[in-house]
Enzyme design. Structure first.
Site, PDB file in Angstrom:
ATOM      1  CG  ASP A 114      -1.679  -1.064   1.566  1.00  0.00           C
ATOM      2  OD1 ASP A 114      -1.982  -1.804   0.624  1.00  0.00           O
ATOM      3  OD2 ASP A 114      -2.044  -1.229   2.748  1.00  0.00           O
TER       4      ASP A 114
HETATM    5  N1  URA Z   1      -1.142  -5.876   4.081  1.00  0.00           N
HETATM    6  C1  URA Z   1      -1.605  -4.624   4.030  1.00  0.00           C
HETATM    7  O1  URA Z   1      -2.603  -4.303   4.653  1.00  0.00           O
HETATM    8  N2  URA Z   1      -0.931  -3.724   3.285  1.00  0.00           N
HETATM    9  C2  URA Z   1       0.200  -4.014   2.606  1.00  0.00           C
HETATM   10  O2  URA Z   1       0.785  -3.153   1.957  1.00  0.00           O
HETATM   11  C3  URA Z   1       0.672  -5.328   2.679  1.00  0.00           C
HETATM   12  C4  URA Z   1      -0.017  -6.249   3.411  1.00  0.00           C
END
Ligand code: URA
Length: 250
Positions: A114
């Site tokens: 993310d």
């Molecule tokens: N889980 C999440 O919530 N975000 C990420 O970037 C990776 C795993």
């Protein structure tokens, strides 16, 4: 990259690596700006073996060649950049050298983090390797450190290990995941590490939401047995050695 070493015309190889058009490469050869093992190359159409050691042998305009096709790097992804080729705002690809944008085959991220997650992100131009890493049957685990907004209830590790937790809007429970407490479970903001063997959308954040908590900071520490080195600063990257690439699958 597969073990079979491919041979390729030098001008095509360098054009595919973003060094310019084949005409540009021919001009560099004409001006003795490309050397192989210290000797100026005289034919732009000579065939070269595309292997990792080419970076040490071939120099273009006085500089070592970029990693030849079939390479993989680890990036320490900083917060605030997106794993996308086309979204607005800062992108992970902006952290790579400009010339790499023109490479064929193109470089892709191995899965995504993310925008507000930091840590270990793999990037490669090797489609077969990428698919091997993300294929469920490879069972490559990913380890994250998460800071939580509320004290732990005490049952989280057990629930995650049981493989029964359902995420909102999904019909299959999560696979069993490991959780360890890193900092004070009763603290107002406990820190935990979780190891996952699957990669669902926003999985860690949604997992803790399903457990009645909220992730306020998230960082990926490792993929398989490959761990982000302490001395790799946020926003920088390095090529993986063959041993580091093997560690992904351990
Ligand atoms: N889980 C999440 O919530 N975000 C990420 O970037 C990776 C795993």
């Amino acid at each position: 990259m597969s073990d079979a070493v491919q041979k390729m015309r030098l001008d095509r190889l360098l054009a595919n690596m973003g060094y310019g058009s084949r005409k540009d490469i021919q001009a560099l050869v004409k001006h003795s700006r490309i050397t192989l093992d210290g000797v100026a190359v005289s034919d732009a159409d000579m065939h070269v073996a595309v292997s990792a050691d080419l970076s040490a042998r071939l120099r273009v305009a006085g500089a070592a060649l970029d990693p030849p096709p079939g390479f993989i790097v680890m990036l320490h992804k900083p917060l605030g950049v997106t794993c996308s080729h086309k979204e607005a705002g800062p992108l992970v690809y902006d952290l790579l050298p400009n010339r790499w944008r023109a490479r064929k085959p193109a470089i892709s991220t191995v899965g995504r983090l993310d925008k507000e997650t930091s840590g270990l992100l793999l990037m490669t131009d090797d489609g077969a390797l990428l698919h091997r890493i993300i294929a469920p049957k490879s069972n490559v685990t990913k380890r994250y450190r998460a800071t939580l907004a509320r004290p732990l209830r005490g049952d989280e590790a057990h629930t995650l290990a049981a493989g029964t937790l359902m995420l909102d809007g999904e019909s299959k429970p999560l696979l069993p995941a490991e959780m360890q407490i890193v900092a004070d479970p009763a603290a107002s903001e406990p820190v935990v590490e979780v190891t996952l063997s699957e990669g669902r959308y926003h999985q860690v954040r949604r997992m803790f939401a399903a457990l009645g908590n909220h992730v306020t900071a998230l960082h990926r520490i490792s993929i398989g047995a490959l761990t982000l080195p302490d001395d790799l600063d946020a926003g920088t990257f390095c090529s993986l050695s063959p041993d580091q690439t093997s560690a992904i699958f351990q």
